[in-house]
Design an enzyme around this catalytic site. Structure first.
Site, short mmCIF file in Angstrom:
data_model
loop_
_atom_site.label_atom_id
_atom_site.label_comp_id
_atom_site.label_asym_id
_atom_site.label_seq_id
_atom_site.Cartn_x
_atom_site.Cartn_y
_atom_site.Cartn_z
N THR A 97 33.68 40.68 42.46
CA THR A 97 34.48 40.31 41.28
C THR A 97 33.77 40.90 40.07
O THR A 97 32.67 40.47 39.71
CB THR A 97 34.61 38.79 41.15
OG1 THR A 97 35.33 38.28 42.27
CG2 THR A 97 35.34 38.42 39.87
N LYS A 172 42.54 39.28 40.03
CA LYS A 172 41.54 38.24 40.24
C LYS A 172 41.28 37.46 38.96
O LYS A 172 41.06 36.25 38.98
CB LYS A 172 40.23 38.87 40.75
CG LYS A 172 39.09 37.87 40.98
CD LYS A 172 39.41 36.83 42.05
CE LYS A 172 38.29 35.81 42.24
NZ LYS A 172 37.10 36.38 42.90
N LYS A 240 30.47 33.69 34.92
CA LYS A 240 30.48 35.15 34.94
C LYS A 240 31.92 35.66 34.98
O LYS A 240 32.31 36.56 34.23
CB LYS A 240 29.72 35.67 36.16
CG LYS A 240 29.63 37.19 36.25
CD LYS A 240 29.54 37.67 37.69
CE LYS A 240 30.90 37.67 38.36
NZ LYS A 240 30.92 38.34 39.68
#
Length: 290
Positions: A97, A172, A240
């Site tokens: 990711t 995502k 994050k």
């Protein structure tokens, strides 16, 4: 495709590479900590490599699952990196990711080297990786996706090509934005039920049969009620991811006020010592500051 290299054996990559070995592919693995790759080779039928160059040489497909943009540059670039050592015609698949920008950058670098590239971040957590039931959101050309799809199917419940390079990462981001709001909403609902002195488990049993139902409610409400958070997707990782979402939102002129607020709530959880707690630990913040 018969020979696969898997770079990065964290809580996700370790079982994902394992599914490829169990499916009969020839698998070579590399991890920054060599003990992890050696342990993988003991658990599965495959080869632990001491360098990235050794792992990717002659591989048909090379899959990466590392930490962030900087880690991707570290494994892809340089004389010992993937781009310098993979064979022409190989397909590179990144399950990290990361930002859409790094996906676009690597796709172009792969093209210049005669290779394909698919950005393919996953959702489903460690449990999904171990059970081979991940949701995979892909960006890239139809040709590269068609080559990579049969390999990814060994650990996927669902996977789709969302558009050109970077589209997987952007999808995502949509996933993480939705989760952030859902977890905060569920935390507030359960906290209200506690403060109202209701039987919280009975409340969940009732409302989970209606419009309030969600994956988070079904899979996390019990541990949230019990105050158990030593599992699942860590707060540090979520911060994050939300940072990536907020940065991309600024680029595309999208307004994410709730996401920005929940990101700060997670910062509070970090300050409470919950850096490695599951993301559902947002409820602990409400319990502390009530």
């Amino acid at each position: 495709m018969t020979t696969a290299a898997f770079i990065g054996l964290g809580v996700m990559g370790f079982p994902m590479a394992g599914h490829l070995a169990k499916a009969g592919l020839t698998v070579r693995v590399w991890n920054r900590t060599s003990a992890k790759s050696e342990q993988w080779a003991e658990d599965y039928s495959g080869t632990s490599c001491t360098t990235i160059a050794e792992a990717v040489k002659g591989a048909d497909i090379i899959l990466t699952c590392v930490g962030a943009d900087k880690d991707l540059k570290a494994v892809y670039e340089g004389d010992e990196g993937i781009l310098a050592n993979a064979q022409e015609g190989a397909v590179l698949v990144d399950h990290t990711t990361a930002s859409a920008g790094i996906a676009e950058y690597l796709a172009e670098a792969a093209r210049r080297n005669g290779m394909g590239f698919v950005d393919a971040p996953v959702s489903g957590g460690q449990q999904g990786a171990e059970n081979g039931k991940l949701t995979i959101m892909c960006g890239g050309s139809e040709q590269d996706y068609a080559k990579a799809q049969p390999v990814m199917e060994h650990y996927a419940r669902a996977l789709n090509l969302m558009g050109p390079a970077g589209s997987g990462q952007k999808t995502k981001m949509v996933n993480q934005i939705a989760i952030a709001g859902l977890v905060q909403g569920l935390s507030e609902a359960l906290h209200f039920a506690e403060q109202a002195e209701l039987d919280v488990a009975k409340v969940v049993d009732v409302i989970s049969k209606g419009a309030a139902q969600s994956w988070q409610m079904e899979n996390r409400s019990g541990t949230m009620i019990a105050g158990e958070f030593e599992h699942g997707f860590a707060v540090d990782w979520m911060r994050k991811d939300l940072g990536i979402c907020l940065e991309e939102a600024r680029k595309v002129n999208a307004s994410l006020p709730v996401t920005a607020l929940v990101d700060q709530f997670y910062a509070d959880v970090q300050s409470m010592g919950g850096k490695r707690w599951d993301t559902s630990s947002l409820i602990q913040r409400l319990r502390k500051f009530r």
